[in-house]
Motif scaffolding. Structure first.
Motif, short mmCIF file in Angstrom:
data_model
loop_
_atom_site.label_atom_id
_atom_site.label_comp_id
_atom_site.label_asym_id
_atom_site.label_seq_id
_atom_site.Cartn_x
_atom_site.Cartn_y
_atom_site.Cartn_z
N LEU A 1 4.20 -10.58 2.05
CA LEU A 1 4.07 -10.33 3.49
C LEU A 1 5.13 -9.32 3.90
CD1 LEU A 1 2.97 -11.03 6.34
CD2 LEU A 1 4.65 -12.90 6.39
N VAL A 2 4.70 -8.29 4.61
CA VAL A 2 5.63 -7.24 5.04
C VAL A 2 5.24 -6.80 6.45
CG1 VAL A 2 4.26 -5.39 4.00
CG2 VAL A 2 6.70 -5.05 4.36
N GLN A 3 6.23 -6.39 7.23
CA GLN A 3 5.96 -5.91 8.58
C GLN A 3 5.41 -4.49 8.54
OE1 GLN A 3 9.56 -6.34 10.87
NE2 GLN A 3 9.18 -8.51 11.23
N PRO A 4 4.66 -4.11 9.57
CA PRO A 4 4.19 -2.72 9.65
C PRO A 4 5.37 -1.75 9.55
CG PRO A 4 3.07 -4.06 11.26
CD PRO A 4 4.13 -4.93 10.66
N GLY A 5 5.15 -0.68 8.78
CA GLY A 5 6.21 0.28 8.53
C GLY A 5 7.07 -0.03 7.32
N GLY A 6 6.89 -1.20 6.76
CA GLY A 6 7.69 -1.62 5.62
C GLY A 6 7.15 -1.08 4.30
N SER A 7 7.81 -1.51 3.22
CA SER A 7 7.46 -1.03 1.88
C SER A 7 7.32 -2.19 0.91
CB SER A 7 8.55 -0.09 1.35
OG SER A 7 8.68 1.06 2.15
N LEU A 8 6.51 -1.97 -0.11
CA LEU A 8 6.37 -2.89 -1.23
C LEU A 8 6.14 -2.06 -2.48
CD1 LEU A 8 3.98 -5.77 -0.06
CD2 LEU A 8 6.41 -6.00 -0.65
N ARG A 9 6.54 -2.62 -3.63
CA ARG A 9 6.20 -2.00 -4.91
C ARG A 9 5.43 -3.01 -5.74
NH1 ARG A 9 9.77 0.43 -9.93
NH2 ARG A 9 10.14 -1.79 -10.30
N LEU A 10 4.21 -2.65 -6.09
CA LEU A 10 3.39 -3.49 -6.95
C LEU A 10 3.59 -3.07 -8.40
CD1 LEU A 10 0.03 -3.56 -4.97
CD2 LEU A 10 2.08 -4.97 -4.66
N GLN B 1 3.99 2.25 -5.49
CA GLN B 1 4.97 2.21 -4.41
C GLN B 1 4.24 2.46 -3.11
OE1 GLN B 1 8.40 1.59 -4.47
NE2 GLN B 1 8.20 1.62 -2.24
N MET B 2 4.36 1.52 -2.18
CA MET B 2 3.66 1.59 -0.91
C MET B 2 4.68 1.66 0.22
SD MET B 2 0.57 -1.13 -1.61
CE MET B 2 1.66 -2.54 -1.54
N ASN B 3 4.67 2.75 0.94
CA ASN B 3 5.57 2.94 2.07
C ASN B 3 4.78 3.07 3.36
OD1 ASN B 3 7.75 3.06 0.23
ND2 ASN B 3 7.52 5.27 0.00
N SER B 4 5.48 2.93 4.48
CA SER B 4 4.85 3.07 5.80
C SER B 4 3.58 2.24 5.88
CB SER B 4 4.54 4.54 6.09
OG SER B 4 5.70 5.34 6.01
N LEU B 5 3.69 0.99 5.48
CA LEU B 5 2.51 0.13 5.43
C LEU B 5 1.94 -0.15 6.81
CD1 LEU B 5 3.70 -2.18 2.57
CD2 LEU B 5 1.52 -0.96 2.60
N LYS B 6 0.62 -0.26 6.85
CA LYS B 6 -0.11 -0.50 8.08
C LYS B 6 -0.90 -1.80 7.95
CE LYS B 6 -0.93 4.49 8.52
NZ LYS B 6 -1.97 5.55 8.66
N PRO B 7 -1.24 -2.43 9.07
CA PRO B 7 -2.05 -3.65 8.99
C PRO B 7 -3.35 -3.44 8.21
CG PRO B 7 -1.13 -3.43 11.18
CD PRO B 7 -0.79 -2.17 10.45
N GLU B 8 -3.92 -2.27 8.28
CA GLU B 8 -5.17 -2.02 7.56
C GLU B 8 -4.98 -1.89 6.05
OE1 GLU B 8 -3.97 -0.33 10.21
OE2 GLU B 8 -4.43 1.84 10.05
N ASP B 9 -3.75 -1.91 5.58
CA ASP B 9 -3.49 -1.96 4.14
C ASP B 9 -3.57 -3.38 3.58
OD1 ASP B 9 -0.95 0.50 4.70
OD2 ASP B 9 -2.95 0.86 3.85
N THR C 1 -3.10 -9.17 -6.60
CA THR C 1 -1.92 -9.64 -5.87
C THR C 1 -2.15 -9.36 -4.39
OG1 THR C 1 0.50 -9.57 -5.73
CG2 THR C 1 -0.61 -7.48 -6.19
N GLN C 2 -1.85 -10.35 -3.55
CA GLN C 2 -2.14 -10.24 -2.11
C GLN C 2 -1.04 -9.46 -1.40
OE1 GLN C 2 -4.80 -11.59 -0.10
NE2 GLN C 2 -3.82 -10.28 1.45
N VAL C 3 -1.45 -8.49 -0.60
CA VAL C 3 -0.55 -7.76 0.28
C VAL C 3 -0.99 -8.00 1.71
CG1 VAL C 3 0.23 -5.47 1.01
CG2 VAL C 3 0.00 -5.98 -1.43
#
Length: 116
Positions: free
Chosen positions: A11-20, A82-90, A110-112
Motif C-alpha cells: 500500500l502506497v500513497q499517491p505520488g509514492g514509489s515502490l520497487r517490485l 521501479q514505480m515512481n509517481s504512483l497514481k490510484p489507477e496504478d 503481487t498486489q499494489v
C-alpha cells in the motif's frame, strides 16, 4: 523447473514509489525477454513494460512512460520494476512473465494499492 516469484507490492500513497522484484529460477532470465503485466479489478490483464533479451532495450505502456523503469540484475537472475509517481489507477496485481520453450510462464502476482 521454471519459476517466477514476485515481491515488493504493498500500500502506497499517491505520488509514492515502490520497487517490485521478480526472482527467476530454472532458467537464465537474461537470455529471455521479460515483462511486467498488471490486472486491475474488473479489467483485462495489460502489458506494462518489457525488457528484451537482445541488447536490453525496453518498452513501456504509454500510461507508465516516464514513471516506471524496468531493469534486471543478471547476477541475481532477478527482474525489477521501479514505480515512481504512483497514481490510484496504478492499483492492480502485478505479474512478471516470460516465454520459455514456447510456453508462457507467469508468477503468482503481487498486489499494489495506491490510495490515501
Amino acid at each position: 523447473q521454471v519459476q517466477l516469484v514476485e515481491s515488493g507490492g504493498g500500500l502506497v500513497q499517491p505520488g509514492g514509489s515502490l520497487r517490485l522484484s521478480c526472482a527467476a529460477s530454472g532458467f537464465t532470465s537474461s537470455s529471455y525477454t521479460m515483462s511486467w503485466y498488471r490486472q486491475a479489478p474488473g479489467k483485462e490483464r495489460e502489458l506494462v513494460a518489457s525488457i528484451f533479451s537482445r541488447g536490453g532495450s525496453t518498452d513501456y505502456a504509454d500510461s507508465v512512460k516516464g514513471r516506471f523503469t524496468i531493469s534486471r540484475d543478471n547476477a541475481r537472475n532477478t527482474l525489477y520494476l521501479q514505480m515512481n509517481s504512483l497514481k490510484p489507477e496504478d492499483t492492480a496485481v502485478y505479474y512478471c512473465k516470460t516465454v520459455v520453450a514456447f510456453r508462457p510462464q507467469w508468477g503468482q502476482g503481487t498486489q499494489v494499492t495506491v490510495s490515501s
